[in-house]
Design a protein around this motif. Structure first.
Motif, PDB file in Angstrom:
ATOM      1  N   ASN A 173       0.123   2.153 -10.015  1.00 45.30           N
ATOM      2  CA  ASN A 173      -0.046   2.908 -11.253  1.00 45.30           C
ATOM      3  C   ASN A 173      -1.446   3.507 -11.355  1.00 45.30           C
ATOM      4  O   ASN A 173      -2.267   3.367 -10.442  1.00 45.30           O
ATOM      5  N   ASP A 219      -6.719   1.336 -13.358  1.00 46.16           N
ATOM      6  CA  ASP A 219      -7.055   0.767 -14.669  1.00 46.16           C
ATOM      7  C   ASP A 219      -7.799  -0.540 -14.463  1.00 46.16           C
ATOM      8  O   ASP A 219      -7.385  -1.395 -13.673  1.00 46.16           O
ATOM      9  N   GLU A 247      -5.741  -3.814 -14.870  1.00 48.67           N
ATOM     10  CA  GLU A 247      -4.781  -4.009 -13.786  1.00 48.67           C
ATOM     11  C   GLU A 247      -5.499  -4.418 -12.503  1.00 48.67           C
ATOM     12  O   GLU A 247      -5.030  -5.282 -11.752  1.00 48.67           O
ATOM     13  N   LEU A 276      -1.068  -1.260  -5.461  1.00 51.91           N
ATOM     14  CA  LEU A 276      -1.637  -0.818  -6.725  1.00 51.91           C
ATOM     15  C   LEU A 276      -1.091   0.587  -7.002  1.00 51.91           C
ATOM     16  O   LEU A 276      -1.683   1.595  -6.615  1.00 51.91           O
ATOM     17  N   LYS A 284      -6.547  -8.031 -12.674  1.00 47.84           N
ATOM     18  CA  LYS A 284      -5.359  -8.877 -12.552  1.00 47.84           C
ATOM     19  C   LYS A 284      -4.904  -8.996 -11.096  1.00 47.84           C
ATOM     20  O   LYS A 284      -4.606 -10.094 -10.610  1.00 47.84           O
ATOM     21  N   VAL A 285      -4.867  -7.854 -10.382  1.00 52.04           N
ATOM     22  CA  VAL A 285      -4.388  -7.845  -8.999  1.00 52.04           C
ATOM     23  C   VAL A 285      -5.366  -8.576  -8.072  1.00 52.04           C
ATOM     24  O   VAL A 285      -4.953  -9.302  -7.158  1.00 52.04           O
TER      25      VAL A 285
END
Length: 466
Positions: free
Chosen positions: A402, A405, A408, A400, A411-412
């Motif tokens: 970035n 968020d 994100e 992870l 999603k991960v």
């Protein structure tokens, strides 16, 4: 024919080892695991520890060890500031040298009928090198990070010379040619106002590595063969990769924090491989804004989660105060939040399908050994190196990278738990689990390295008598 182990047992009768851990959970745990392992090999064990970790539970859970406490000279406020690692470790090194020497001298004079075979010090205790030399005591070093991250630390002067440091935001994605597969943003850094002083201290500790009797690693040959080869070439000192330390046999809990067993009760109600376990370790802290994004990311993933939120780990908050209004009602029974969890037991639970971790080395190894794929969210220091190896070299987790968020995160989490890529990662990490299991079994690489360590301790102790 008499086995090597039985020969060692006869030779080691009444031999004592002195162990000196750094008083932080990620350092105390592997040192006590090592203590139990060496005790099983026939040595008597004395633990020298600072008042910072003084607790009745250590003697009560380890009655086969002798414990000696030394003062650390820290005020209550300085002890509570242990999350400022650089300052905290610097103060400990300044305050503990004289009490440690006094304790060592007393122990060496008090055990004429039980000779001291050597000292095993945490690598971060800078003063133990000169004190051990002055007392002609063999000094082994336990490094609680992995070999790859140590090589990155050792390379800091070179990286500074090459212009990688200080880091520049525009260069963060640039590869570090001298340390593949690292990127500039993976170079180990620590928060401090005195970066130059920190680099000098790290350089001194690296140099001391070359003069110790041997270096003990909580890692294993098959996992870090390339890094071990590099280390052997650059550091002509005996090395003993004997990990994973916690795999040899069960030992009493060494957690400095109270563990909430409700985590296990909650997991018992969940489907196999369905839960994402979230824990960022015993030191790392996060901003309130990140905390809120993590909360909504977990909620939006629509996957069950067990979340460890250590009191004080959210900057400016006691515990869960920054949680969004209505959050607990939103997740209902799908999430469970605790202050601390019995991590090894959690990772071994059939309900756990993934581990969102700060990528500390103990946590990474524990995840390896239970075949649990990872979401890597490193905070500082060696964690960045560990995360890069997990995602790009071993390919047993998702990085992870970035800004935190919620979209994100959701999603991960789904990728790891329910999508095809997550299943592929799980298949790969099961192969690493098999390697870790085999390494500590008889004739495994770590088992053989442990036998070599025992022989080296005996040899060094015998030479010290000459």
């Amino acid at each position: 024919m008499e086995s090597q182990t039985e020969t060692h047992r006869k030779q080691k009768k009444w031999l004592r080892l002195l162990l000196f851990p750094l008083p932080l959970q990620g350092h105390v745990i592997p040192m006590l695991q090592l203590a139990n392992l060496l005790y099983s090999k026939g040595f008597s064990i004395t633990i020298i520890h600072t008042c910072f970790i003084s607790s009745p539970k250590y003697p009560s859970k380890n009655p086969h060890f002798t414990f000696h406490s030394i003062p650390n000279g820290l005020s209550k406020s300085e002890c509570s500031n242990a999350d400022n690692l650089v300052s905290f470790i610097s103060l400990l090194n300044a305050n503990c040298a004289e009490p440690f020497r006094d304790c060592l001298v007393k122990l060496l004079s008090d055990v004429s009928d039980e000779p001291v075979a050597g000292l095993i010090s945490d690598s971060t205790w800078k003063f133990t090198d000169s004190i051990a030399k002055s007392l002609q005591l063999p000094r082994f070093v336990l490094r609680t990070t992995n070999i790859s991250s140590f090589l990155a630390l050792a390379a800091l002067p070179l990286l500074q010379e090459k212009g990688y440091l200080p880091k520049q935001e525009s260069q963060e994605e640039k590869p570090v040619i001298e340390l593949p597969p690292l990127k500039v943003k993976d170079i180990p850094v620590f928060k401090t106002q005195d970066q130059e002083g920190l680099h000098q201290t790290i350089a001194a500790l690296v140099e001391q590595t070359k003069s110790c009797t041997g270096v003990i690693w909580n890692s294993f040959e098959e996992l870090e063969h390339g890094s071990l080869t590099d280390f052997r070439y650059n550091f002509r000192v005996p090395i003993f990769p004997i990990g994973p330390l916690h795999k040899y046999f069960p030992v009493p809990s060494t957690s400095l924090l109270s563990q909430d067993q409700s985590a296990i009760s909650w997991l018992n109600k969940q489907a196999p491989k369905s839960v994402i376990y979230v824990s960022f370790g015993s030191v790392a802290s996060i901003e309130k804004s990140e905390f809120v994004e993590i909360a909504w990311g977990l909620a939006n993933s629509e996957q069950p989660f067990l979340w460890v939120v250590r009191p004080g780990s959210v900057i400016g908050s006691e515990w869960l105060e920054p949680l969004p209004k209505g959050f607990m009602e939103e997740i209902k029974e799908r999430g469970h939040v605790v202050k601390w969890a019995p991590q090894q037991e959690v990772l071994a639970h059939t309900a756990v399908g993934g581990f969102w971790t700060h990528s500390g080395w103990n946590s990474t190894l524990e995840s390896f050994c239970e075949g649990v794929p990872m979401i890597c969210h490193p905070c500082f220091g060696d964690q960045r190196v560990n995360a890069r190896y997990v995602s790009d070299v071993w390919r047993i987790g998702v990085h992870l990278e970035n800004k935190v968020d919620r979209f994100e995160i959701a999603k991960v989490v789904r990728k790891l738990l329910v999508e095809a890529e997550g299943h592929e990662i799980r298949d790969r990490i099961l192969q690493f689990k098999k390697m870790a299991d085999q390494s500590t079994q008889q004739q495994g690489s770590s088992y053989r390295s442990l036998e070599s360590l025992v022989s080296q301790i005996l040899s060094s102790q015998s030479q010290g008598k000459l």
